[in-house]
Design a protein around this motif. Structure first.
Motif, short mmCIF file in Angstrom:
data_model
loop_
_atom_site.label_atom_id
_atom_site.label_comp_id
_atom_site.label_asym_id
_atom_site.label_seq_id
_atom_site.Cartn_x
_atom_site.Cartn_y
_atom_site.Cartn_z
N TYR A 1 0.74 -1.17 0.07
CA TYR A 1 0.17 -0.12 0.02
C TYR A 1 0.79 1.19 -0.07
O TYR A 1 0.51 2.22 -0.74
N ALA A 2 2.00 1.21 0.69
CA ALA A 2 2.67 2.26 0.87
C ALA A 2 3.57 2.70 -0.47
O ALA A 2 3.75 3.87 -0.65
N VAL A 3 4.01 1.88 -1.23
CA VAL A 3 4.66 2.13 -2.20
C VAL A 3 4.36 1.84 -3.61
O VAL A 3 4.84 2.07 -4.62
N LEU A 4 3.08 1.04 -3.69
CA LEU A 4 2.59 0.61 -5.08
C LEU A 4 1.49 1.69 -5.32
O LEU A 4 0.67 1.52 -6.41
N GLY A 5 1.23 2.70 -4.59
CA GLY A 5 -0.01 3.63 -4.79
C GLY A 5 0.48 4.80 -5.62
O GLY A 5 0.07 5.84 -5.32
N GLY A 6 1.20 4.80 -6.62
CA GLY A 6 1.60 5.97 -7.33
C GLY A 6 2.94 6.57 -6.94
O GLY A 6 3.68 6.10 -6.65
N GLY A 7 2.88 8.17 -7.27
CA GLY A 7 4.07 8.77 -7.04
C GLY A 7 4.98 8.83 -8.26
O GLY A 7 4.56 7.81 -9.36
N LYS A 8 5.73 9.50 -8.55
CA LYS A 8 6.46 9.93 -9.60
C LYS A 8 7.49 8.93 -10.11
O LYS A 8 8.08 9.06 -11.29
#
Lengths: 291, 291
Positions: A27-34
């Motif tokens: 949940y922390a790292v697979l939810g988007g971001g650049k």
């Protein structure tokens, strides 16, 4: 790659991967971001023709460290944020204990990935990757920068009064909190590409400059997003009385400075010629993005 | 060594070490403790004649990881402890934000120390140390064990009811939460000593067994010792309805089992003869200590 590294199956030396923890890490790292840091790492390695999975794995490790820092920074005892990338932060979606442990596990897994022979055949390169990542993200880098940032906001002053920092101190704080990890992601790509000393020096300076540009752009966005929004007179930084270069020198001066920094960063890519076109674009994207 | 690694001066790739953070990190790891993991690592390396600073540095890295885990476990959102080693916990002596960042910085510095050429001339050994430390302390080891432990205490069940775990699940939880790091400290010493495959296997089993003994002894102490002797709150397991092997099988049965585990661990040291006398004693100390 991030997805694959966060699978159910345990690796040699692990006993089992608890489902709740794994889900919250995902949940922390697979939810988007650049995905800026993996992008820089992979493109820098590509300059040297290093196209294998090593750079992708190392990039994922940087994204884990970036992700862990956001999870911990969002905690109530830190910046106390409820939203991140348009979704509830980890401690809101789960709880604080889970968020603390998600951060700890992501940070640890990042070093695991770097040291794993699957990332590079050369143990020298793997140990070098671990060392650079650790120096950029630890007490003399990102974590130290977060301490300086909380201090600047007045966390440990009487009556919580923000500190009046000099331009030099603001730049140091920002270089530690966000610049170091961005620069290290470029250096890690150079390391995987077996860059020579002169190439490493040029790319390291490029990384430092775009790290600086990233933060100035962030501060400009904080000011301008708020002026566009009629209801709010000031952005988050001003509301917290936070010292930024934009607050100190003004929007126009910093726009000019930002353009100069980007030019200087692009200059460092000169020796690489057309092969560096993507990194040139990356510098412009970082400086002139709208989110 | 811990003291030296937590000095003011920044290392290559670090920008500066904030005083407040450094002080709190020193408070966290220089305030006593048994130093069990460094001791095991150094003594295991010594079996192979490896007497240099490498084992001392690697031992300090293990102590940093152990220390960080205590700082984070003590947080209000986790076990909520005010006392550790007879002194206020880090979040009580400082505050929660500092405690979170102290843990993050200690964990990061541990990997820094492992990857630094000063720890071993062989990059293969350094990368191996990082990998073992990461696997033992991450989502499939210590951090995962803490998640299983909070789950067992009923953290995420309706009405917070503790889970009724089988003996097998209790053992798995404990192997992850405390056993893995203890076993890894022995393996790290063997790695620095350039142990052959058979020696590594024997020492790895020794490490796993004394890790198991450590936890059983801890559970027995929780039942039998006073807060004064133990230096921390006792009787906590029963108060929390926590599932332990001592609770499941009774004190007498577990005393017998503990002695058998120690005998088995000592057996594995047979091939090393008298050179392993200190590790034999260590197994007994771990099992029959009074705090």
């Amino acid at each position: 790659m991030l997805d694959g590294l966060l699978g159910r199956e345990s690796l040699a030396g692990e006993l089992e991967r608890p489902v709740r923890l794994l889900e919250a890490m995902r949940y922390a790292v697979l939810g988007g971001g650049k995905r800026l840091r993996p992008f820089l790492l992979i493109e820098t390695a590509r300059l040297f023709g290093a196209e294998g999975m090593g750079a992708v794995r190392a990039g994922a490790a940087f994204e884990m460290v970036h992700g862990y820092s956001l999870v911990h920074d969002d905690l109530p005892a830190m910046d106390d944020d409820d939203l991140r990338r348009g979704r509830p932060t980890v401690h809101r979606a789960y709880d604080q204990a889970t968020a603390i442990l998600v951060g700890d596990a992501l940070l640890t897994l990042a070093f695991d990935v770097m040291a794993d022979p699957a990332t590079d055949v050369s143990a020298d390169v793997r140990a070098g990757l671990v060392l650079r990542l650790a120096r950029a993200s630890g007490l003399g880098g990102m974590v130290g920068g977060q301490v300086l940032d909380l201090a600047a906001e007045g966390r440990w002053t009487p009556e919580g009064r923000p500190l009046a920092l000099s331009a030099e101190r603001i730049q140091r704080l920002q270089a530690m909190k966000t610049g170091a990890l961005i620069a290290a992601s470029v250096e890690a790509g150079a390391l995987i590409g077996r860059a020579g000393p002169a190439e490493m020096a040029a790319l390291s300076t490029y990384g430092t400059l775009i790290g600086r540009a990233f933060q100035i752009a962030d501060d400009l966005l904080d000011v301008e997003a708020s002026t566009e929004t009629a209801g709010k007179a000031t952005g988050k930084d001003a509301a917290r009385g936070k010292a930024t270069l934009v607050g100190l020198h003004g929007v126009d001066a910093m726009r000019t400075r930002l353009a100069a920094i980007v030019d200087e960063a692009v200059d460092r890519l000169g020796p690489f010629g057309d092969r560096a076109a993507v990194l040139v674009e990356a510098a412009r994207f970082i400086a002139f993005r709208d989110r």
